[in-house]
Design a protein around this motif. Structure first.
Motif, PDB file in Angstrom:
ATOM      1  N   MET A   1      -9.783  14.694  -5.317  1.00 20.01           N
ATOM      2  CA  MET A   1     -10.370  15.037  -6.616  1.00 20.01           C
ATOM      3  C   MET A   1     -10.940  13.784  -7.275  1.00 20.01           C
ATOM      4  O   MET A   1     -10.355  12.705  -7.198  1.00 20.01           O
ATOM      5  N   ASP A   2     -12.076  13.957  -7.917  1.00 17.54           N
ATOM      6  CA  ASP A   2     -12.736  12.839  -8.567  1.00 17.54           C
ATOM      7  C   ASP A   2     -11.858  12.241  -9.662  1.00 17.54           C
ATOM      8  O   ASP A   2     -11.196  12.943 -10.433  1.00 17.54           O
ATOM      9  N   LYS A   3     -11.870  10.907  -9.770  1.00 17.60           N
ATOM     10  CA  LYS A   3     -10.988  10.207 -10.705  1.00 17.60           C
ATOM     11  C   LYS A   3     -11.317  10.537 -12.156  1.00 17.60           C
ATOM     12  O   LYS A   3     -10.414  10.716 -12.983  1.00 17.60           O
ATOM     13  N   VAL A   4     -12.607  10.603 -12.499  1.00 14.51           N
ATOM     14  CA  VAL A   4     -12.988  10.879 -13.886  1.00 14.51           C
ATOM     15  C   VAL A   4     -12.527  12.271 -14.301  1.00 14.51           C
ATOM     16  O   VAL A   4     -12.005  12.470 -15.409  1.00 14.51           O
ATOM     17  N   LEU A   5     -12.696  13.252 -13.406  1.00 15.62           N
ATOM     18  CA  LEU A   5     -12.244  14.607 -13.714  1.00 15.62           C
ATOM     19  C   LEU A   5     -10.727  14.626 -13.888  1.00 15.62           C
ATOM     20  O   LEU A   5     -10.200  15.248 -14.822  1.00 15.62           O
ATOM     21  N   LYS A   6     -10.018  13.936 -13.015  1.00 20.10           N
ATOM     22  CA  LYS A   6      -8.563  13.875 -13.118  1.00 20.10           C
ATOM     23  C   LYS A   6      -8.136  13.219 -14.432  1.00 20.10           C
ATOM     24  O   LYS A   6      -7.230  13.702 -15.120  1.00 20.10           O
ATOM     25  N   ASP A   7      -8.802  12.116 -14.784  1.00 23.34           N
ATOM     26  CA  ASP A   7      -8.480  11.424 -16.042  1.00 23.34           C
ATOM     27  C   ASP A   7      -8.740  12.322 -17.251  1.00 23.34           C
ATOM     28  O   ASP A   7      -7.950  12.346 -18.209  1.00 23.34           O
ATOM     29  N   ASN A   8      -9.859  13.063 -17.228  1.00 18.35           N
ATOM     30  CA  ASN A   8     -10.178  13.972 -18.331  1.00 18.35           C
ATOM     31  C   ASN A   8      -9.122  15.062 -18.462  1.00 18.35           C
ATOM     32  O   ASN A   8      -8.707  15.423 -19.571  1.00 18.35           O
ATOM     33  N   PHE A   9      -8.685  15.592 -17.315  1.00 19.18           N
ATOM     34  CA  PHE A   9      -7.649  16.632 -17.331  1.00 19.18           C
ATOM     35  C   PHE A   9      -6.349  16.083 -17.902  1.00 19.18           C
ATOM     36  O   PHE A   9      -5.741  16.691 -18.794  1.00 19.18           O
TER      37      PHE A   9
END
Length: 339
Positions: A1-9
């Motif tokens: 999973m993309d890091k930015v998406l994970k961070d946003n979640f």
């Protein structure tokens, strides 16, 4: 999973009351990658919304489309705790936002709030007994505007309206268009200004160049005021706005176009019937400056363009033309690869 998406979640769920937050934190990457919204309602099940629809969160960090005793129920106290955290324990400082029905988190995630209106002299003065919370997960997806770049902007930038229902990817599409135009995708680094009234298109916690290296951002101002500021002080070539909703905004857009600025806008509409009934769309198109409307499919295929139509075709119920040139594109972007 993309890091930015994970961070946003992870950032978005950090405001949720601890018990529910821990269950959400252990969701699989596949579910998180597909997640669009998290809905909490007092004394009712926690709902996870993906492009496949609404499902219920279970106590073992899975989702199910069948309600059972294993589903997670949000208590009234957990709703109160979550609202307090979202507002930084200062409801008063978010007074105007709450009256408008939402609070925007610093990462650009919009949190919808539902409660009971409190009236004073026939005017709504506050909201009490907030019982429903809807947290939208922000995402940036590169390349979703590629067909627009290739098909509509080959010779020059033209005014464009992106239309679609909620969760169809309008904001994500606008963010990518801003990035592409500002980053030299068309052989020129266009001067782009994003008028971001609801602070959804850009986050103060995001990368400085999230919307491109030649983009200015006017954040938190009403769109009409922001557009006037941009035209008066920033000499933009392109202005990008989300969710045009009233005649005052249309008036400022018209003034901007008279100054030579191109506009790329979004509007809520699920189909041609809704487009036909949008007064602000009629006002925009009657200027003669907006030729194309890109209609998105919907939440089942975020950022996928269904067809491109003109306003005359909307009035005549002509369905325009679809993007058939690149067959791979018709499947829509892979939102699990968001960056």
């Amino acid at each position: 999973m993309d890091k930015v998406l994970k961070d946003n979640f992870e950032y978005s769920i950090s405001f949720i009351s601890p018990r529910i937050r821990m269950i959400l934190a252990n969701l699989s990457e596949a579910i998180i990658s597909d997640l669009q919204e998290i809905r909490l309602r007092a004394e009712r099940p926690v709902v996870a919304v993906t492009k496949s629809g609404s499902s219920f969160l279970t106590s073992n960090s899975k989702t199910t489309y069948i309600f059972s005793e294993n589903c997670v129920i949000a208590t009234e106290n957990e709703i109160i705790d979550t609202v307090n955290k979202i507002c930084g324990y200062s409801m008063h400082s978010h007074y105007e936002d709450i009256l408008n029905g939402y609070v925007t988190l610093p990462n650009g995630s919009r949190v919808g709030l539902c409660g009971t209106a409190v009236y004073e002299k026939e005017q709504i003065k506050s909201v009490k007994d907030i019982s429903c919370i809807n947290i939208r997960i922000p995402r940036t997806v590169r390349g979703v505007s590629e067909q627009i770049m290739e098909e509509l902007f080959t010779k020059d930038i033209s005014n464009l309206i992106i239309a679609g229902p909620p969760s169809s990817g309008k904001t994500t599409m606008l963010k990518d268009i801003a990035y592409q135009l500002s980053s030299g995708r068309l052989g020129k680094y266009y001067k782009v200004c994003v008028v971001d009234e609801r602070k959804e298109l850009f986050s103060s916690k995001g990368e400085a160049t999230a919307l491109g290296p030649n983009t200015d951002i006017i954040s938190g101002f009403p769109k009409g005021i922001g557009i006037s500021m941009a035209v008066r002080t920033l000499s933009p070539e392109v202005i990008i706005c989300d969710e045009i909703g009233n005649g005052c905004e249309v008036e400022k857009i018209t003034e901007g176009m008279n100054s030579g600025v191109k506009f790329i806008l979004s509007i809520h509409a699920k189909d041609t019937d809704e487009l036909r009934n949008k007064k602000q769309l009629k006002m925009l198109c009657e200027t003669g400056e907006f030729r194309n409307i890109a209609l998105l499919v919907g939440s089942s295929a975020p950022c996928r363009i269904d067809r491109i139509i003109t306003y005359d075709e909307v009035l005549n119920e002509n369905f325009g033309y679809s993007f058939d040139i690149i067959s791979e594109y018709r499947g829509g972007p892979d939102l699990s690869k968001a960056n």
